[in-house]
Design a protein around this motif. Structure first.
Motif, PDB file in Angstrom:
ATOM      1  N   VAL A 100       0.891  -1.151   0.209  1.00 58.96           N
ATOM      2  CA  VAL A 100       0.023   0.052   0.036  1.00 58.96           C
ATOM      3  C   VAL A 100       0.875   1.229  -0.012  1.00 58.96           C
ATOM      4  O   VAL A 100       1.786   1.187   0.746  1.00 58.96           O
ATOM      5  CB  VAL A 100      -0.842  -0.158   1.304  1.00 58.96           C
ATOM      6  CG1 VAL A 100      -1.866   1.515   1.430  1.00 58.96           C
ATOM      7  CG2 VAL A 100      -1.881  -1.387   1.143  1.00 58.96           C
ATOM      8  N   PHE A 101       0.571   2.094  -0.912  1.00 55.84           N
ATOM      9  CA  PHE A 101       1.358   3.310  -1.086  1.00 55.84           C
ATOM     10  C   PHE A 101       0.669   4.598  -0.483  1.00 55.84           C
ATOM     11  O   PHE A 101      -0.529   4.837  -0.551  1.00 55.84           O
ATOM     12  CB  PHE A 101       1.648   3.544  -2.473  1.00 55.84           C
ATOM     13  CG  PHE A 101       2.208   2.464  -3.060  1.00 55.84           C
ATOM     14  CD1 PHE A 101       3.754   2.188  -2.673  1.00 55.84           C
ATOM     15  CD2 PHE A 101       1.742   1.495  -3.966  1.00 55.84           C
ATOM     16  CE1 PHE A 101       4.207   0.979  -3.554  1.00 55.84           C
ATOM     17  CE2 PHE A 101       2.256   0.545  -4.399  1.00 55.84           C
ATOM     18  CZ  PHE A 101       3.643   0.377  -4.327  1.00 55.84           C
ATOM     19  N   PHE A 102       1.690   5.494   0.130  1.00 59.94           N
ATOM     20  CA  PHE A 102       1.082   6.914   0.555  1.00 59.94           C
ATOM     21  C   PHE A 102       2.099   7.910   0.052  1.00 59.94           C
ATOM     22  O   PHE A 102       3.333   7.754  -0.100  1.00 59.94           O
ATOM     23  CB  PHE A 102       1.131   6.914   2.096  1.00 59.94           C
ATOM     24  CG  PHE A 102       0.291   5.904   2.581  1.00 59.94           C
ATOM     25  CD1 PHE A 102      -1.024   6.275   3.105  1.00 59.94           C
ATOM     26  CD2 PHE A 102       0.701   4.527   2.836  1.00 59.94           C
ATOM     27  CE1 PHE A 102      -1.891   5.410   3.955  1.00 59.94           C
ATOM     28  CE2 PHE A 102      -0.171   3.805   3.587  1.00 59.94           C
ATOM     29  CZ  PHE A 102      -1.221   4.083   4.254  1.00 59.94           C
ATOM     30  N   ARG A 103       1.620   8.939  -0.547  1.00 57.80           N
ATOM     31  CA  ARG A 103       2.513  10.005  -1.072  1.00 57.80           C
ATOM     32  C   ARG A 103       2.182  11.225  -0.006  1.00 57.80           C
ATOM     33  O   ARG A 103       1.458  11.385   0.792  1.00 57.80           O
ATOM     34  CB  ARG A 103       1.975  10.333  -2.275  1.00 57.80           C
ATOM     35  CG  ARG A 103       2.076   9.440  -3.412  1.00 57.80           C
ATOM     36  CD  ARG A 103       1.906   9.917  -4.911  1.00 57.80           C
ATOM     37  NE  ARG A 103       1.543   8.667  -5.917  1.00 57.80           N
ATOM     38  CZ  ARG A 103       2.722   8.269  -6.361  1.00 57.80           C
ATOM     39  NH1 ARG A 103       4.172   8.920  -6.305  1.00 57.80           N
ATOM     40  NH2 ARG A 103       2.835   7.319  -7.278  1.00 57.80           N
ATOM     41  N   LYS A 104       3.104  12.184  -0.142  1.00 58.03           N
ATOM     42  CA  LYS A 104       3.262  13.465   0.887  1.00 58.03           C
ATOM     43  C   LYS A 104       3.246  13.191   2.087  1.00 58.03           C
ATOM     44  O   LYS A 104       2.255  13.894   2.751  1.00 58.03           O
ATOM     45  CB  LYS A 104       2.051  14.485   0.067  1.00 58.03           C
ATOM     46  CG  LYS A 104       2.260  14.839  -1.213  1.00 58.03           C
ATOM     47  CD  LYS A 104       1.050  15.927  -1.650  1.00 58.03           C
ATOM     48  CE  LYS A 104       1.272  16.386  -3.128  1.00 58.03           C
ATOM     49  NZ  LYS A 104       1.343  15.040  -4.367  1.00 58.03           N
ATOM     50  N   GLN A 105       4.074  12.550   2.520  1.00 58.36           N
ATOM     51  CA  GLN A 105       3.829  12.080   3.888  1.00 58.36           C
ATOM     52  C   GLN A 105       4.898  12.914   4.879  1.00 58.36           C
ATOM     53  O   GLN A 105       6.200  12.918   4.452  1.00 58.36           O
ATOM     54  CB  GLN A 105       4.232  10.417   4.220  1.00 58.36           C
ATOM     55  CG  GLN A 105       3.281   9.539   3.498  1.00 58.36           C
ATOM     56  CD  GLN A 105       1.818   9.660   4.296  1.00 58.36           C
ATOM     57  OE1 GLN A 105       1.763   9.671   5.527  1.00 58.36           O
ATOM     58  NE2 GLN A 105       0.817  10.205   3.763  1.00 58.36           N
ATOM     59  N   SER A 299       7.323   9.739  -0.370  1.00 58.90           N
ATOM     60  CA  SER A 299       6.359   8.918  -0.697  1.00 58.90           C
ATOM     61  C   SER A 299       6.727   7.675   0.556  1.00 58.90           C
ATOM     62  O   SER A 299       7.863   7.684   0.772  1.00 58.90           O
ATOM     63  CB  SER A 299       6.149   8.192  -1.925  1.00 58.90           C
ATOM     64  OG  SER A 299       5.794   9.387  -2.794  1.00 58.90           O
ATOM     65  N   VAL A 300       5.837   6.828   0.710  1.00 58.55           N
ATOM     66  CA  VAL A 300       6.023   5.793   1.727  1.00 58.55           C
ATOM     67  C   VAL A 300       5.171   4.315   1.060  1.00 58.55           C
ATOM     68  O   VAL A 300       4.030   4.758   0.834  1.00 58.55           O
ATOM     69  CB  VAL A 300       5.482   5.946   3.081  1.00 58.55           C
ATOM     70  CG1 VAL A 300       5.494   4.763   3.987  1.00 58.55           C
ATOM     71  CG2 VAL A 300       6.055   7.182   3.621  1.00 58.55           C
ATOM     72  N   ALA A 301       6.077   3.435   1.013  1.00 52.76           N
ATOM     73  CA  ALA A 301       5.497   2.149   0.621  1.00 52.76           C
ATOM     74  C   ALA A 301       5.486   1.141   2.051  1.00 52.76           C
ATOM     75  O   ALA A 301       6.310   1.277   2.894  1.00 52.76           O
ATOM     76  CB  ALA A 301       6.467   1.540  -0.106  1.00 52.76           C
ATOM     77  N   VAL A 302       4.222   0.786   2.076  1.00 52.53           N
ATOM     78  CA  VAL A 302       3.948  -0.182   3.349  1.00 52.53           C
ATOM     79  C   VAL A 302       3.789  -1.645   2.889  1.00 52.53           C
ATOM     80  O   VAL A 302       2.603  -1.791   2.184  1.00 52.53           O
ATOM     81  CB  VAL A 302       2.715   0.200   4.471  1.00 52.53           C
ATOM     82  CG1 VAL A 302       2.812  -0.833   5.587  1.00 52.53           C
ATOM     83  CG2 VAL A 302       3.126   1.411   4.616  1.00 52.53           C
ATOM     84  N   TRP A 303       4.408  -2.532   2.878  1.00 54.10           N
ATOM     85  CA  TRP A 303       4.379  -3.838   2.344  1.00 54.10           C
ATOM     86  C   TRP A 303       4.392  -4.947   3.392  1.00 54.10           C
ATOM     87  O   TRP A 303       4.867  -4.937   4.615  1.00 54.10           O
ATOM     88  CB  TRP A 303       5.223  -4.085   1.160  1.00 54.10           C
ATOM     89  CG  TRP A 303       6.495  -4.258   1.367  1.00 54.10           C
ATOM     90  CD1 TRP A 303       7.170  -5.708   1.571  1.00 54.10           C
ATOM     91  CD2 TRP A 303       7.531  -3.512   1.665  1.00 54.10           C
ATOM     92  NE1 TRP A 303       8.500  -5.558   1.564  1.00 54.10           N
ATOM     93  CE2 TRP A 303       8.619  -4.111   1.643  1.00 54.10           C
ATOM     94  CE3 TRP A 303       7.545  -1.993   1.685  1.00 54.10           C
ATOM     95  CZ2 TRP A 303      10.054  -3.425   1.937  1.00 54.10           C
ATOM     96  CZ3 TRP A 303       8.797  -1.173   2.022  1.00 54.10           C
ATOM     97  CH2 TRP A 303      10.060  -1.970   1.871  1.00 54.10           C
TER      98      TRP A 303
END
Length: 355
Positions: A100-105, A299-303
């Motif tokens: 799951v990806f998040f941007r502008k963190q 950006s952040v990736a949570v996997w």
């Protein structure tokens, strides 16, 4: 009980992005030794999640899937402001979607450590350097000064791996923030090991279920010894099932990758190589169960390292620098439940039941 593998945080607050801009390579390699990682009972936060994951879907601006099999992107939520309910629901979403990806963190390294602790004891790498006072942080940094020798004798396909799978209790949910990027390049790919299993023929599924493979970090130990860096623990090799079951989804996933899987237990070298090379090619060429993420800064990736493998694309080493940091909570010892289902089987059953 968590393993005794964490040091106290530094008193000051580190800005790793600024450190990377000013110093480039800022890692330290202390001579600290650690006891072997103690076994512990892992209770996955996904067990506490709302199946509908309403705390995420009702509060995000938008949530959308990037491919049918893997990858979801969330806009409008900050990881450093998640409630415990949202953290649990995120664990379930990541278990189902792989990454799951998040941007502008806004999340900083200290907040990322606290987020990671929600998901399990934080892993300290056996050989790599880390920011001063933050041994739980794994730094990603490559630039135009990075020695090219390592990359000259490997293809991009060799880069597929699941982080430190040679540990007895390897990582589960994992967090990576990328905060500096070259002008172009530096993407990362993930694949769904759920679907990698599903895409095998029925006979091949029967064949690989129940097999075990040796995972090793010997290459990292050799690199540390060559560089004169400490090897923090003695154990860097273990045996895991070739097909594992996720404790929350109960889905089967292939659990081999060229990064750390060495051989199949009980087979000759040629037999083992033939099996593993087939599976590696299957993973590498499975474009129908891969996602490629084009990073933006912050950006952040949570996997979920249990049911995915990933591959950083080193196409920028003549172009610029790329920096980020990873927090790596440990999870359960990999196991295979013969009564578990594949994702495809479970999806079909739910569709027939009208769920």
């Amino acid at each position: 009980m968590a393993p005794p593998n964490a040091e106290s945080l530094a008193q000051g607050k580190l800005d790793l992005k600024q450190l990377a801009r000013e110093k480039g390579r800022y890692l330290v390699y202390p001579e600290t030794k650690y006891p072997e990682l103690a076994e512990f009972e892992h209770v996955d936060p996904g067990h506490r999640a709302d199946p509908k994951k309403a705390s995420l879907y009702d509060n995000a601006e938008i949530i959308f899937d990037l491919t049918p099999q893997i990858g979801t992107e969330i806009h409008g939520l900050q990881l450093n402001r998640l409630t415990d309910r949202q953290k649990d629901d995120l664990a379930l979403l990541v278990a189902e979607r792989g990454v799951v990806f998040f941007r502008k963190q806004d999340i900083n390294v200290h907040e990322a450590i606290e987020l990671g602790k929600h998901y399990g004891p934080l892993h300290i790498h056996n050989t790599f350097g880390h920011p001063k006072g933050l041994p739980e942080i794994h730094v990603v940094y490559f630039d135009t000064k990075t020695p090219k020798q390592f990359f000259n004798y490997r293809s991009a396909g060799n880069g597929w791996h699941s982080d430190v799978s040679y540990e007895k209790q390897p990582p589960g949910l994992t967090v990576l923030k990328i905060d500096l990027l070259p002008a172009v390049g530096g993407d990362t790919m993930w694949n769904s090991q759920y679907t990698a299993y599903d895409r095998l023929s029925p006979q091949m599924k029967k064949f690989v279920e129940g097999l075990e493979a040796v995972h090793t970090g010997q290459m990292q130990v050799d690199e540390a010894n060559k560089a004169g860096h400490a090897v923090r623990r003695e154990t860097h090799e273990t045996v895991h099932p070739v097909v594992r079951t996720h404790p929350v989804t109960k889905w089967k996933a292939l659990y081999v990758q060229p990064g750390f899987t060495k051989r199949i237990v009980g087979f000759t070298r040629r037999e083992s190589d033939a099996i593993l090379n087939f599976l590696y090619n299957h993973i590498e060429s499975g474009h129908d169960f891969q996602v490629r993420f084009k990073w933006e800064e912050d950006s952040v990736a949570v996997w979920d390292n249990r049911v995915t493998s990933h591959n950083a694309i080193f196409d920028y080493l003549d172009v610029g620098s790329r920096h980020g940091f990873r927090v790596t909570p440990q999870a359960e010892k990999p196991y295979f439940d013969a009564n578990s289902k594949s994702k495809h089987e479970d999806d079909l059953e739910k569709a027939q039941q009208g769920k």
